[in-house]
Design an enzyme around this catalytic site. Structure first.
Site, PDB file in Angstrom:
ATOM      1  N   GLU A 296      11.798  -0.746  12.558  1.00 22.90           N
ATOM      2  CA  GLU A 296      12.573  -1.095  11.536  1.00 22.90           C
ATOM      3  C   GLU A 296      13.483  -2.178  11.608  1.00 22.90           C
ATOM      4  OE1 GLU A 296      12.595   1.082   8.451  1.00 22.90           O
ATOM      5  OE2 GLU A 296      13.238  -0.902   7.928  1.00 22.90           O
ATOM      6  N   ASP A 300      13.351  -5.546   9.319  1.00 29.64           N
ATOM      7  CA  ASP A 300      14.177  -6.269   8.272  1.00 29.64           C
ATOM      8  C   ASP A 300      14.707  -7.499   8.569  1.00 29.64           C
ATOM      9  OD1 ASP A 300      14.003  -3.571   7.170  1.00 29.64           O
ATOM     10  OD2 ASP A 300      15.635  -2.636   8.317  1.00 29.64           O
ATOM     11  N   SER A 579      10.541   0.089   3.302  1.00 32.83           N
ATOM     12  CA  SER A 579      11.379  -0.637   4.181  1.00 32.83           C
ATOM     13  C   SER A 579      11.092  -2.071   4.072  1.00 32.83           C
ATOM     14  CB  SER A 579      10.756  -0.265   5.660  1.00 32.83           C
ATOM     15  OG  SER A 579      11.603   1.014   5.895  1.00 32.83           O
TER      16      SER A 579
END
Ligand SMILES: *[C@@H]1O[C@H](CO)[C@@H](O)[C@H](O)[C@H]1NC(C)=O
Ligand SMILES: *[C@@H]1O[C@H](CO)[C@@H](O)[C@H](O)[C@H]1NC(C)=O
Ligand SMILES: *[C@@H]1O[C@H](CO)[C@@H](O)[C@H](O)[C@H]1NC(C)=O
Ligand SMILES: *[C@@H]1O[C@H](CO)[C@@H](O)[C@H](O)[C@H]1NC(C)=O
Ligand SMILES: *[C@@H]1O[C@H](CO)[C@@H](O)[C@H](O)[C@H]1NC(C)=O
Ligand SMILES: *[C@@H]1O[C@H](CO)[C@@H](O)[C@H](O)[C@H]1NC(C)=O
Ligand SMILES: *[C@@H]1O[C@H](CO)[C@@H](O)[C@H](O)[C@H]1NC(C)=O
Ligand SMILES: *[C@@H]1O[C@H](CO)[C@@H](O)[C@H](O)[C@H]1NC(C)=O
Ligand SMILES: *[C@@H]1O[C@H](CO)[C@@H](O)[C@H](O)[C@H]1NC(C)=O
Ligand SMILES: *[C@@H]1O[C@H](CO)[C@@H](O)[C@H](O)[C@H]1NC(C)=O
Length: 662
Positions: A296, A300, A579
């Protein structure tokens, strides 16, 4: 939650026994499948009790926020200071006094209470016996089936009738606020044929090929899709915050592998590292290198940093390693807003992780809880969500949702991922008896905080299969994207051809989260768009979703969220999910903020009212859907829909609009 086996506080004086009590909160949804009720707490154990005091003027908050966020308003862009927000909403003297006096008379002496800095929480430690008597309840441990997380909670609790109007909620209470979950669940290896849940395999091969096609997305691809310029100058006063929760963290070497591959100018760039409550990097603390922990933040940061480069990105890294199973959105909000802080200094706690960390050992943070330590970035992107609003309790969610409203007043934009399992709770749905079904039937589940009307909820799309030349298709004005919607077969292969292909019902579907809240009402800014959707397209699934025409619909907008190439643990691999779309949207809003600041204007702040007033600044998505619970879910249609919202960004149109606003 931890329960200290220490002496109880003297004899409980039950002088409140004669007061008329009313039930303050009760849980409507039973939770057998996910949360099992285990043993009762010992009556002599000590638990931390917190009473959320009712804030003043919340009923005006929506109007005040619209005044500074509605492009038609004279006060558009005239954001408030943090002090103005604190003063406007702090609980009244009467509220503080009523709750204080009740507790004091009930035997919880004044010397035991503590009022939080924002004056909005009253806190004290009590024996279970005292708390159960005060709140007319019984506390049990509840255990989460999949994560083995434990929580102390009750089925319902009561307060004296004269106290009830002054209290939002009490903890421990009816809600289960477990760790927030990242919204990337799918990773694909370099073969392009095997897909596994939260796992990457195989060696990476150096990249040399197309930047943008039906199964390959890079930052350059996103710039192409949304016509976003590269390398705009950094602007003083502009900022983009990316929030990550322990145990997720990133490796600096992965950033450089990614930049070297796709954006060489950015090699060596690092985010500004704002450690919250012991937030840390794996590089120097532990050897945890599993993909699960790195995916993640790698996604990002790599995409956000590349898209806004050379503008700096702030990483809010929340929570230490030892308590990572408890870190929640509230820990982050405390750190950027002192008026929201729940504790000052360390305490024993339940719902949100507490610092100094009572767990010793590596990765244990021994400093004080961060409280108003950092400034809020102008845009804050969070790719974590809680998949089921039913677990959390309306009062708990409302309080956090009001915090987004308050920070919106100060000019901050919050982007949250809408979730990756369509209308379901990670494949589960809600049964008629209040429990959960296996996902083949039952009521849809809305995610939090996307259900809160004061955040920008972001869904996901993907490039339409059959688009062989993305650039040419865009130039020809074709609709290049469809809903992010993939099936996973037991063999591990994927298909993404809905709705033209096989019947999606009953299959495992990974798709853009969306639907309608059972808790939050429809905000005025989306009334026209959502009503129009319901009038024309509301599917007829009796009792499966809130089709009252009065509920908050989400997501608000979307962006590509499939086949993102990222560097993780020294390899290139591909990921999917809201995400991926969320930092993409947040980056685009940050570039727009930069242009507005350069033009001497305010930041976008709470951007939803402007977006709904100007659907023409989006590429409307009209193909695909988010099936689940034995249905086709919702379809993407012309205009807003509860799958892709208003559509994907069109940067030049957005820029023109936002530069024309005051
Ligand atoms: C959280 O993790 C700690 C350390 O691994 C463990 O001792 C504790 O029981 C966990 N707490 C919950 C609520 O699961
Ligand atoms: C509250 O919960 C208890 C324990 O589960 C239950 O026996 C009782 O009926 C509930 N009361 C109300 C008013 O819901
Ligand atoms: C591709 O798949 C094969 C068969 O499953 C596997 O042996 C090989 O390691 C994979 N290659 C990569 C690059 O992951
Ligand atoms: C898409 O691009 C990737 C990377 O360049 C390449 O490996 C793949 O074959 C391409 N796929 C299609 C369908 O063109
Ligand atoms: C780890 O790195 C961060 C950021 O560079 C730094 O602030 C922190 O002090 C380091 N921690 C240790 C234990 O070295
Ligand atoms: C991390 O793992 C590497 C390789 O397994 C090892 O050489 C190193 O000592 C470990 N570092 C720490 C801090 O445990
Ligand atoms: C919190 O719990 C610890 C034991 O876990 C205990 O020593 C401490 O006194 C408690 N704190 C308060 C404020 O009661
Ligand atoms: C509730 O309904 C679900 C799904 O129909 C079923 O599996 C479960 O056994 C029921 N639970 C109770 C307690 O009746
Ligand atoms: C894309 O469409 C082609 C042709 O219909 C099909 O063979 C292929 O499996 C599709 N790709 C995916 C990933 O579903
Ligand atoms: C649907 O939403 C409305 C507005 O928030 C709410 O009043 C109603 O209770 C919801 N319906 C259900 C069945 O939850």
């Amino acid at each position: 939650m931890r329960v200290a086996q220490i002496l109880s506080f003297g004899t409980f004086v039950a002088s409140s026994a004669a007061l008329p009590y009313v039930v303050h909160e009760e849980r409507h949804v039973r939770t057998e499948l996910r949360w099992s009720k285990t043993r009762q707490l010992d009556s002599s154990s000590v638990i931390p009790v917190r009473i959320g005091l009712k804030q003043q003027n919340l009923e005006h908050g929506d109007r005040w926020l619209m005044e500074v966020s509605d492009p038609a308003s004279e006060r558009y862009g005239k954001h408030w200071t943090a002090q103005e927000v604190k003063d406007a909403f702090k609980p009244s003297h009467e509220t503080v006094k009523t709750v204080h006096d009740w507790l004091h008379n009930a035997g919880i002496h004044s010397s035991r209470h503590k009022l939080s800095e924002g004056l909005n929480w009253l806190e004290f430690d009590a024996s279970v016996r005292e708390a159960e008597s005060l709140f007319r309840t019984t506390y049990h441990f509840f255990e989460h089936g999949l994560s083995a997380t434990k929580h102390v909670a009750c089925d319902n609790y009561s307060l004296p009738a004269h106290v009830t109007p002054h209290v939002d909620f009490v903890t421990p209470g009816v809600h289960f606020d477990s760790k927030t979950k990242p919204d990337t669940d799918l990773y694909l290896d370099a073969n392009g044929s095997k897909i596994e849940k939260r796992r990457v395999m195989g060696p990476s091969s150096p990249w040399a090929g197309e930047i943008c096609n039906v199964s390959f997305v890079t930052p350059q691809c996103l710039r192409l899709l949304y016509d976003v310029p590269a390398a705009l100058p950094a602007v003083e006063g502009n900022s983009l915050g990316i929030v990550e929760y322990a145990p997720e963290s990133y490796l600096e070497s992965d950033l450089d592998l990614f930049f070297k591959t796709y954006d060489p100018a950015a090699v060596g760039e690092r985010p500004i590292f704002d450690a919250i409550d012991g937030g840390y990097l794996y590089d120097n603390i532990t050897n945890v290198t599993a993909f699960n922990y790195l995916g993640e933040p790698s996604l990002d940061l790599q995409y956000a940093m590349s898209l806004v480069y050379p503008q700096k990105v702030v990483l809010y890294q929340v929570g230490d390693l030892a308590e990572s199973n408890l870190t929640s959105f509230n820990n982050f909000l405390d750190a950027i807003d002192a008026s929201y802080c729940t504790y000052d200094g360390g305490d024993n706690s339940t719902e949100d992780a507490v610092y100094p960390d009572p767990y010793p050992g590596p990765g244990s943070y021994q400093g004080n809880q961060n409280c108003g330590t950092y400034a809020a970035a102008k845009v804050i992107s969070t790719s974590y969500s809680y998949p089921n609003e039913q677990d959390l309790g309306a009062a708990y969610m409302a309080r956090q949702c009001h915090e987004y409203m308050k920070l919106g007043l100060t000019g901050t934009t919050f982007a949250y991922s809408s979730g990756d399992y369509g209308v379901t709770d990670e494949g589960y749905c809600i049964a008629a008896n209040g429990s959960y079904t296996d996902g083949s039937s039952g009521r849809f589940s809305a995610s939090f905080p996307g259900n809160c009307p004061y955040v920008l909820s972001v869904g996901a799309t993907q490039i339409r299969n059959g688009t062989y030349d993305v650039d040419a298709a865009i130039k020809a004005g074709e609709e290049v994207e469809v809903v992010m919607e993939l099936t996973l077969t037991p063999e591990g292969s994927i298909g993404y051809d809905f709705p033209s292909g096989a019947d999606p019902r009953g299959q495992i579907i990974f798709s853009s989260g969306g639907g309608f809240s059972d808790v939050f009402a429809m905000p005025s800014y989306q009334a026209s768009a959502v009503t129009s959707y319901l009038d024309k397209y509301a599917p007829d699934y009796p009792g499966q979703y809130n089709n009252s025409g009065k509920a908050r619909g989400y997501p608000d907008i979307s962006a590509n969220g499939a086949w993102f190439s990222i560097a993780v643990f020294g390899e290139l691999s591909q990921v999917f999910g809201t995400s991926a779309s969320t930092p993409t949207v947040a980056s685009i809003l940050t570039l727009l903020n930069g242009e507005r600041i350069r033009a001497g204007k305010s930041t976008l702040g709470f951007v939803n009212p402007t977006l709904y007033a100007h659907p023409e600044i989006f590429n409307d998505i009209t193909a695909g859907g988010n099936p689940g619970c034995g249905t086709y879910g919702f379809d993407a249609v012309a205009g807003w829909d509860p799958v892709t919202g208003l559509g994907t960004p069109n940067y030049p149109k957005m820029l023109e609009l936002f530069l024309n606003l005051p």
